[in-house]
Design a protein around this motif. Structure first.
Motif, mmCIF file in Angstrom:
data_model
loop_
_atom_site.group_PDB
_atom_site.id
_atom_site.type_symbol
_atom_site.label_atom_id
_atom_site.label_comp_id
_atom_site.label_asym_id
_atom_site.label_seq_id
_atom_site.Cartn_x
_atom_site.Cartn_y
_atom_site.Cartn_z
ATOM 1 N N SER A 192 22.182 -18.837 62.003
ATOM 2 C CA SER A 192 21.500 -19.649 61.758
ATOM 3 C C SER A 192 20.461 -20.428 62.048
ATOM 4 O O SER A 192 20.264 -19.806 63.599
ATOM 5 N N ASP A 193 19.094 -20.124 61.807
ATOM 6 C CA ASP A 193 17.754 -19.965 62.141
ATOM 7 C C ASP A 193 16.830 -21.542 61.933
ATOM 8 O O ASP A 193 16.730 -21.905 60.481
ATOM 9 N N PHE A 194 16.402 -22.400 62.437
ATOM 10 C CA PHE A 194 15.857 -22.917 62.312
ATOM 11 C C PHE A 194 14.507 -22.895 62.654
ATOM 12 O O PHE A 194 13.898 -22.614 63.060
ATOM 13 N N SER A 195 13.568 -23.875 61.799
ATOM 14 C CA SER A 195 11.910 -23.863 62.006
ATOM 15 C C SER A 195 11.527 -25.524 62.009
ATOM 16 O O SER A 195 12.078 -26.208 60.567
ATOM 17 N N TRP A 196 10.650 -25.901 62.824
ATOM 18 C CA TRP A 196 10.211 -27.452 61.893
ATOM 19 C C TRP A 196 8.431 -27.255 62.198
ATOM 20 O O TRP A 196 8.106 -26.577 63.553
ATOM 21 N N ASN A 197 7.843 -26.798 61.186
ATOM 22 C CA ASN A 197 6.223 -27.463 61.454
ATOM 23 C C ASN A 197 5.838 -28.626 60.842
ATOM 24 O O ASN A 197 6.059 -29.895 59.490
ATOM 25 N N VAL A 198 4.822 -28.925 61.979
ATOM 26 C CA VAL A 198 3.977 -30.251 61.779
ATOM 27 C C VAL A 198 3.027 -30.448 61.598
ATOM 28 O O VAL A 198 2.468 -29.565 63.028
ATOM 29 N N SER A 199 2.132 -31.134 61.130
ATOM 30 C CA SER A 199 0.618 -31.309 61.149
ATOM 31 C C SER A 199 0.382 -33.310 61.175
ATOM 32 O O SER A 199 0.833 -33.253 60.476
ATOM 33 N N TYR A 200 0.006 -33.174 62.542
ATOM 34 C CA TYR A 200 -0.856 -34.164 62.791
ATOM 35 C C TYR A 200 -2.486 -34.157 62.604
ATOM 36 O O TYR A 200 -2.985 -33.737 63.077
ATOM 37 N N LEU A 201 -2.845 -35.174 61.064
ATOM 38 C CA LEU A 201 -4.665 -34.883 61.591
ATOM 39 C C LEU A 201 -5.335 -36.540 62.116
ATOM 40 O O LEU A 201 -5.178 -37.089 61.767
ATOM 41 N N ASP A 202 -6.027 -36.473 63.067
ATOM 42 C CA ASP A 202 -6.359 -37.150 64.004
ATOM 43 C C ASP A 202 -7.789 -37.466 63.191
ATOM 44 O O ASP A 202 -7.646 -38.926 63.477
ATOM 45 N N GLU A 203 -8.618 -37.022 62.922
ATOM 46 C CA GLU A 203 -9.807 -37.569 62.253
ATOM 47 C C GLU A 203 -10.327 -36.083 60.928
ATOM 48 O O GLU A 203 -10.181 -34.969 60.834
ATOM 49 N N TYR A 204 -10.778 -37.229 59.969
ATOM 50 C CA TYR A 204 -11.383 -36.157 58.976
ATOM 51 C C TYR A 204 -12.591 -37.399 58.491
ATOM 52 O O TYR A 204 -12.380 -38.372 58.138
ATOM 53 N N THR A 260 -3.237 -38.170 54.496
ATOM 54 C CA THR A 260 -2.401 -38.789 55.586
ATOM 55 C C THR A 260 -2.131 -38.278 56.342
ATOM 56 O O THR A 260 -2.377 -37.003 57.113
ATOM 57 N N HIS A 261 -1.615 -39.046 57.719
ATOM 58 C CA HIS A 261 -1.802 -38.305 58.663
ATOM 59 C C HIS A 261 -1.055 -37.599 59.519
ATOM 60 O O HIS A 261 -1.070 -36.048 59.852
ATOM 61 N N TRP A 262 0.019 -36.994 59.012
ATOM 62 C CA TRP A 262 1.333 -36.912 58.925
ATOM 63 C C TRP A 262 1.710 -36.036 57.701
ATOM 64 O O TRP A 262 1.797 -36.810 56.855
ATOM 65 N N ARG A 263 2.199 -35.113 58.157
ATOM 66 C CA ARG A 263 2.992 -33.757 57.210
ATOM 67 C C ARG A 263 3.577 -32.960 57.915
ATOM 68 O O ARG A 263 3.060 -32.326 58.831
ATOM 69 N N SER A 264 4.979 -32.539 56.946
ATOM 70 C CA SER A 264 5.790 -31.753 57.899
ATOM 71 C C SER A 264 6.806 -30.814 56.884
ATOM 72 O O SER A 264 6.694 -31.213 55.926
ATOM 73 N N ASN A 265 7.414 -30.062 57.236
ATOM 74 C CA ASN A 265 8.069 -29.153 56.823
ATOM 75 C C ASN A 265 9.064 -28.247 57.655
ATOM 76 O O ASN A 265 8.949 -27.699 58.708
ATOM 77 N N ALA A 266 10.623 -28.437 57.464
ATOM 78 C CA ALA A 266 11.358 -28.417 57.635
ATOM 79 C C ALA A 266 12.584 -27.643 57.267
ATOM 80 O O ALA A 266 12.459 -28.063 56.321
ATOM 81 N N ASN A 267 13.021 -25.776 57.714
ATOM 82 C CA ASN A 267 13.784 -24.564 57.315
ATOM 83 C C ASN A 267 15.359 -24.415 58.502
ATOM 84 O O ASN A 267 14.598 -24.715 59.044
ATOM 85 N N ALA A 268 15.853 -24.583 57.156
ATOM 86 C CA ALA A 268 17.356 -24.274 58.066
ATOM 87 C C ALA A 268 17.893 -23.084 57.032
ATOM 88 O O ALA A 268 18.214 -23.078 55.724
ATOM 89 N N THR A 269 18.066 -21.878 57.528
ATOM 90 C CA THR A 269 19.128 -20.661 57.059
ATOM 91 C C THR A 269 20.093 -20.170 57.709
ATOM 92 O O THR A 269 19.873 -20.677 58.665
ATOM 93 N N PHE A 270 21.064 -20.393 56.504
ATOM 94 C CA PHE A 270 22.565 -19.717 57.585
ATOM 95 C C PHE A 270 22.711 -18.819 56.563
ATOM 96 O O PHE A 270 23.014 -18.731 55.459
ATOM 97 N N VAL A 271 23.526 -17.072 57.394
ATOM 98 C CA VAL A 271 24.124 -16.220 57.202
ATOM 99 C C VAL A 271 25.114 -15.844 57.628
ATOM 100 O O VAL A 271 25.755 -15.540 58.465
#
Length: 900
Positions: free
Chosen positions: A759-771, A796-807
């Motif tokens: 099992s592989d898990f990943s989570w990437n999140v970005s917070y845009l504080d100022e533009y 938007t302030h928040w964006r994210s991607n979560a992934n899970a792979t099972f083999v």
């Protein structure tokens, strides 16, 4: 089946280090061991003995791309949490920022021309229909990709201009033994928007050489906007959304200019069986044109591609190599029937039944049918070069890179205004083959008249890039903390772009935006040097500490010279903890379309703040300003679009940027295979080249005290003194004084075994504080962070991607969630329907069964829960922000792959 994970901070550029599913051929192990000794990471040209970067890098390997269910590069990149703002894609095909039908990536929302796209570390020719500003990602076939490395940091000192927001380096497979073919079909769950893909990859290798080739076909069908979104919606009544249409009506909306009823609006007959001379007071509810059936939410596109990669070892220390890439794209966009405007009819004109002078303000030529925009684009790129070793540990490479993009595009059912005027003139029509034309009333246009005035236009254009590079890397000397590597090189590059509109468009006789030919080029000579100074090694709290330095000098024939630097600190505190920081500068000159693009006009979605300014609940500042500006009482914006001036600006100056990033990487020592990363970024751009949407200019103007904002001046917009309608609006690029973006990225990576499933898990999140950006020196800053903007996409302030792979055994299952945070509509008033977009989650699932080492079957669903795009007031198309949200709904697909 085996997979080697790449985190955002640990990667390798060696093709031999990549391990893919069993259906793919593997590289030779001895080559892998040799390449692993010294490697290069994106963001640096130094050869290193470790695969970690001092800069934040996100990696998508071939299996990540495979399980995503995406069939094109832009779909993969635009779903990243670090992406924001506007970029071309199939779901926003009316966006013309780089030409109809083109696709791009926009890191940090700073603009597509501030993200540098590379192929195997080298530049790619710009793509589109001529004189374009960025790479068209349509030309990159997914099947040839080994991985994509996204450097989320400025890198002009390494790669030159344009690497302001970051770098996307697409790395291809270099070798392949065998043959693989795959086919994919997909569609929405109601059978619309079908897509088809067929890809082949084959290759062979020997003792001294290897060659690999790919062939690919991808096509997708349209989804009509009326089928997807129903009708155009607006808050016509407080607290209620209603359908509305365009004020360009099929019978013809007109303003009486003389007599006792001057200023009244009327509309001519819209019943094909009615009295062609009848007219009545104009009513938006009764007469406006429902335009969604004549637009597509998704437009059709077809891509054919071919690539070849090969190398041959001439001697023990010299290898020659080549890369060849070809892509053909054909695409179309459905458009509403054309509109005629601003035609005056005298009181005595034989087709004018009113007895007064009138001005035809909007006549939709439904009799002529919808318009079709079309493109046929060819892109070719080749690289030839040689590399090798000299002395002890010194590597050299010389390469010539040539790319050329050519295109034919045009429109159908466009009115020739010269011929129209002949047909409207009673002194010239009715003889010499010129039919008399009656525009006042639907159905009065004869087929003879339509044949006389309707035409197809054809344009052509292209882009060309030539570059010659030479690089040398090696170790200079040994310090107590380690060797000092160095890389240096030179580059000569010439960029050229051109666009030749149809001669009738250049002459200004067609009912479309008059345009001038564009022709421009620039040449740059550059030299760079890069090194890494090992400061400490094997100390308490400093397993290693190094300072990376780079400098690049650029000499342009258009703007002169400039230098850019990069300084990075790489501190490995312990086996589990690393700190990193980078300070860099960037220099970007205005590109060819920004400088040489001819001024043109287009109907862009625009929100007029003075719409209903005298109604209860209107903002008092806006109401006072609208009244002071002479907007009449009872004013209502007619239609969702305003004719807007766009194009190049020859007075643009270069822009400069400073970038700072700092981060930490923690490999948790008490939990195996668990890693956290956290990075802060700040990008500050001076003299920023910025296109400001018309809606934003209007909003800022009418919310300023006593119309004091410079956007209120006539150089930005004007109104009709009689009706209050906006009759001029500018959205040309300008050198904004400052532009600043800052925020944080975080990620989690975890690999474990769950009930026998790897099992592989990943989570990437970005917070845009100022533009923020100030449109001119001394102006108040406009804040984009947390807003959806008319025409610029979502910040938007928040964006994210979560992934899970099972083999497990012969099975692989993948589940992903994309999150787009809530955002306020920058042009809406609080309390309006659509004044904000709520948070949105997209769920995707895929399953693969490996029947044997040769055959695999894959099925998947994107947007599993059929999440609909939210309504926002400043929608671009389909009642939503097409730059941000999924217009396809739930999509199902099947894929089969066979290798031998």
């Amino acid at each position: 089946m085996k997979k080697l994970l790449f985190s955002s901070v640990a990667l390798s550029v060696s093709a031999a280090l990549f391990s893919s599913p069993a259906a793919l051929a593997q590289s030779n192990e001895s080559d892998a061991q040799a390449d692993a000794e010294r490697i290069t990471v994106t963001g640096s040209r130094l050869k290193r003995a470790e695969a970690e970067s001092a800069a934040p890098i996100q990696v998508f390997d071939a299996e990540d791309i495979e399980v995503s269910g995406m069939t094109s590069v832009e779909m993969i990149l635009q779903r990243m949490s670090a992406s924001a703002g506007a970029a071309g894609g199939q779901g926003n095909a009316y966006w013309t920022g780089n030409g109809y039908g083109t696709t791009q990536v926009n890191l940090r929302g700073l603009g597509i021309n501030r993200t540098l796209v590379l192929l195997n570390g080298r530049r790619i020719v710009n793509g589109g229909t001529g004189a374009n500003s960025s790479v068209d990602l349509n030309m990159i076939p997914v099947e040839m990709i080994q991985r994509i490395e996204v450097l989320k940091d400025g890198a002009s000192a390494i790669y030159g201009a344009d690497a302001v927001a970051g770098v996307v380096n697409i790395i291809t497979r270099k070798s392949y033994d065998g043959f693989t073919v795959e086919a994919r079909v997909g569609a929405t769950d109601d059978g619309e928007g079908q897509d088809r893909n067929v890809n082949m990859i084959f290759g062979t290798s020997g003792d001294k050489g290897r060659i690999m080739a790919t062939l690919g076909y991808r096509s997708s069908d349209e989804i009509n906007m009326a089928d997807q979104a129903g009708c155009a919606l607006a808050e016509m009544t407080t607290g209620q959304l209603d359908c509305f249409g365009s004020s360009s009506t099929i019978g013809g909306r007109a303003t009486i200019l003389s007599g006792p009823n001057a200023g009244d609006r009327i509309n001519f007959n819209q019943d094909p069986n009615g009295d062609g001379d009848s007219y009545e007071p104009y009513s938006s509810a009764k007469h406006n044109f429902a335009f969604f059936p004549y637009l597509n939410s998704v437009n059709p596109v077809t891509n054919w591609n071919m690539s070849v990669f090969g190398d041959y070892q001439l001697s023990a220390d010299t290898t020659v190599f080549t890369e060849i890439l070809y892509n053909n794209r054909t695409s179309e966009q459905l458009a509403t029937p054309g509109t005629l405007r601003g035609i005056e009819f005298g009181a005595d004109h034989p087709t004018n039944p009113t007895g007064e002078t009138i001005r035809l303000d909007g006549r939709r030529l439904l009799e002529g049918g919808p318009r079709i925009f079309f493109q046929d684009v060819n892109t070719f790129r080749t690289v030839v070069g040689a590399s090798g070793y000299v002395g002890e540990g010194w590597n050299w490479e010389v390469a010539y890179n040539y790319g050329r993009n050519t295109a034919i595009d045009g429109m159908t059912n466009i009115v020739n205004m010269q011929r129209l005027n002949q047909g409207l003139d009673p002194n010239t029509c009715g003889s010499n083959g010129i039919p008399c034309i009656d525009l006042l009333g639907y159905g009065d246009l004869s087929q003879e008249a339509l044949d006389h005035i309707m035409f197809r236009t054809t344009d052509n254009g292209g882009n060309e890039q030539r570059s010659l590079t030479a690089n040398i890397t090696g170790d200079l000397f040994d310090l107590p903390a380690g060797w000092v590597p160095v890389a240096f090189g030179v580059e000569h590059r010439k960029e050229r772009g051109w666009r030749n509109p149809d001669s009738s468009i250049v002459a200004g006789i067609m009912n479309t935006n008059q345009a001038e030919p564009i022709e421009g080029s620039y040449t740059v000579d550059e030299v760079y040097v890069e090194t890494s100074l090992p400061l400490l090694a094997d100390h308490d709290f400093a397993k290693s500490l190094s300072l990376d330095l780079a400098y690049r000098y650029s000499d342009y024939d258009t703007f002169g010279s400039d230098g850019n630097y990069k300084a990075s600190l790489h501190w490995q505190v312990s086996d589990s903890l690393k700190l990193r920081a980078t300070q860099s500068t960037a220099f970007r000159i205005p590109n060819i379309p920004e400088l040489f693009g001819g001024v043109a006009e287009g109907n862009l979605t625009t929100t007029d703040p003075c719409d209903g300014w005298d109604q209860a609940g209107a903002d008092p500042t806006v109401a006072a300003n609208c009244q002071a500006d002479g907007v009449p009482t009872g004013y209502t914006q007619f239609g969702a679009t305003v004719l807007t001036t766009v194009g190049g600006n020859p007075n643009l100056k270069p822009e400069d940027a400073e970038t700072f990033t700092a981060g930490v990487v923690w490999d948790v020592d008490f939990v195996e295979n668990l890693q956290f990363t956290f990075d802060y970024y700040n990008i500050d751009i001076k003299n920023a080249i910025q296109t400001i949407p018309g809606s934003t200019k209007l909003s800022v103007c009418y919310n300023s005290e006593n119309l004091s904002h410079p956007f209120c001046s006539a150089e930005h917009f004007t109104r009709d003194s009689l009706t209050g309608d906006i009759n001029f609006l500018s959205a040309q690029p300008t050198n904004a004084a400052t532009e600043n973006v800052s925020g944080v990225d975080a990620s989690v990576f975890y690999k474990t075994d769950l009930a026998g499933w790897a099992s592989d898990f990943s989570w990437n999140v970005s917070y845009l504080d100022e533009y923020t950006f100030a449109p001119f020196e001394g102006a108040s800053e406009i804040e984009y962070a947390g807003y959806i903007t008319g025409g610029r996409g979502s910040y938007t302030h928040w964006r994210s991607n979560a992934n899970a792979t099972f083999v497990r055994d012969d099975w692989r299952v993948h589940y992903s969630i994309q999150y787009i945070g809530s955002a306020d509509d920058i042009n809406a008033s609080p309390g309006d329907i659509g004044d904000h977009a709520p948070s949105v989650f997209y769920h995707n699932v895929q399953g693969t069964y490996f029947m044997d080492n040769n055959l695999s079957l894959t099925a998947g669903v994107n947007n599993l829960f059929d999440k609909e795009p939210p309504f926002i007031q400043s929608w671009t198309d389909a009642n939503t922000d097409t730059m941000t949200y999924n217009l396809l709904g739930r999509q199902l697909y099947l894929k089969v792959r066979y290798s031998f």
